[in-house]
Design a protein around this motif. Structure first.
Motif, PDB file in Angstrom:
ATOM      1  N   LEU A 186      -8.358  -2.490 -16.172  1.00 27.40           N
ATOM      2  CA  LEU A 186      -7.749  -2.592 -15.380  1.00 27.40           C
ATOM      3  C   LEU A 186      -7.299  -4.127 -15.189  1.00 27.40           C
ATOM      4  O   LEU A 186      -8.148  -5.037 -15.042  1.00 27.40           O
ATOM      5  CB  LEU A 186      -8.151  -1.928 -14.063  1.00 27.40           C
ATOM      6  CG  LEU A 186      -7.569  -2.191 -12.569  1.00 27.40           C
ATOM      7  CD1 LEU A 186      -6.125  -1.678 -12.757  1.00 27.40           C
ATOM      8  CD2 LEU A 186      -8.304  -2.097 -11.559  1.00 27.40           C
ATOM      9  N   VAL A 187      -5.948  -4.337 -14.885  1.00 33.83           N
ATOM     10  CA  VAL A 187      -5.392  -5.638 -14.451  1.00 33.83           C
ATOM     11  C   VAL A 187      -5.293  -5.949 -12.975  1.00 33.83           C
ATOM     12  O   VAL A 187      -5.750  -6.868 -12.492  1.00 33.83           O
ATOM     13  CB  VAL A 187      -4.398  -6.175 -15.363  1.00 33.83           C
ATOM     14  CG1 VAL A 187      -3.955  -7.668 -14.998  1.00 33.83           C
ATOM     15  CG2 VAL A 187      -4.452  -6.131 -16.879  1.00 33.83           C
ATOM     16  N   ALA A 188      -4.481  -5.014 -12.673  1.00 32.91           N
ATOM     17  CA  ALA A 188      -3.981  -5.180 -11.210  1.00 32.91           C
ATOM     18  C   ALA A 188      -3.461  -3.726 -10.508  1.00 32.91           C
ATOM     19  O   ALA A 188      -3.036  -3.131 -11.309  1.00 32.91           O
ATOM     20  CB  ALA A 188      -3.309  -6.256 -10.973  1.00 32.91           C
ATOM     21  N   ILE A 189      -3.860  -3.485  -9.368  1.00 32.08           N
ATOM     22  CA  ILE A 189      -3.485  -2.298  -8.741  1.00 32.08           C
ATOM     23  C   ILE A 189      -2.869  -2.501  -7.397  1.00 32.08           C
ATOM     24  O   ILE A 189      -3.428  -3.429  -6.794  1.00 32.08           O
ATOM     25  CB  ILE A 189      -4.622  -1.246  -8.758  1.00 32.08           C
ATOM     26  CG1 ILE A 189      -3.944   0.065  -8.517  1.00 32.08           C
ATOM     27  CG2 ILE A 189      -5.746  -1.458  -7.925  1.00 32.08           C
ATOM     28  CD1 ILE A 189      -5.207   1.290  -8.842  1.00 32.08           C
ATOM     29  N   ILE A 190      -1.839  -1.717  -7.073  1.00 33.51           N
ATOM     30  CA  ILE A 190      -1.315  -1.692  -5.897  1.00 33.51           C
ATOM     31  C   ILE A 190      -1.071  -0.566  -5.078  1.00 33.51           C
ATOM     32  O   ILE A 190      -0.608   0.573  -6.001  1.00 33.51           O
ATOM     33  CB  ILE A 190       0.029  -2.539  -5.894  1.00 33.51           C
ATOM     34  CG1 ILE A 190       0.646  -3.044  -4.442  1.00 33.51           C
ATOM     35  CG2 ILE A 190       1.199  -2.088  -6.721  1.00 33.51           C
ATOM     36  CD1 ILE A 190       1.665  -3.965  -4.265  1.00 33.51           C
TER      37      ILE A 190
END
Length: 120
Positions: A46-50
């Protein structure tokens, strides 16, 4: 339903790059959207989540350098990457949790991946 990512390429260390990813098809709603990456010989991470309301979370390795955002009207998620490092080199995949109606269960959708290479 599909996710279409774009924007990858070859950049030098310290440069910036933006990755958009658009969802299309029979979509009723989209929940969380995110970016993952997989470097050669490594597992996808995972890099980024929104979230659907804009709550974000980042991998420690990209905090302060990467920014994730979304445009709900366009069903699109963006990853702005600054101060890129060689260790950011990977195939980047976008992900979305979506449903096709108010009574349907949420499904998991992956984009096709876009290669980001950071090298001098």
């Amino acid at each position: 339903v599909q996710l279409q990512a774009s924007g990858g390429g070859l950049v030098q260390p310290g440069w910036s790059l933006g990755l958009p990813c658009a969802a299309s098809g029979n979509i009723f709603s989209i929940g969380a959207m995110g970016w993952y990456r997989q470097a050669p010989g490594k597992q996808r991470e995972l890099v980024a989540i929104i979230s659907s309301v804009g709550r974000t979370n980042y991998a420690d390795s990209v905090k302060g350098r990467f920014t994730i955002s979304r445009d709900n009207a366009k069903n699109t998620v963006y990853l702005e990457m600054n101060s890129l490092k060689p260790e950011d080199t990977a195939v980047y995949y976008c992900n979305a949790q979506y449903s096709t109606s108010w009574y349907s269960s949420t499904q998991n959708l992956w984009g096709q991946g876009t290669l980001v290479t950071v090298s001098s």
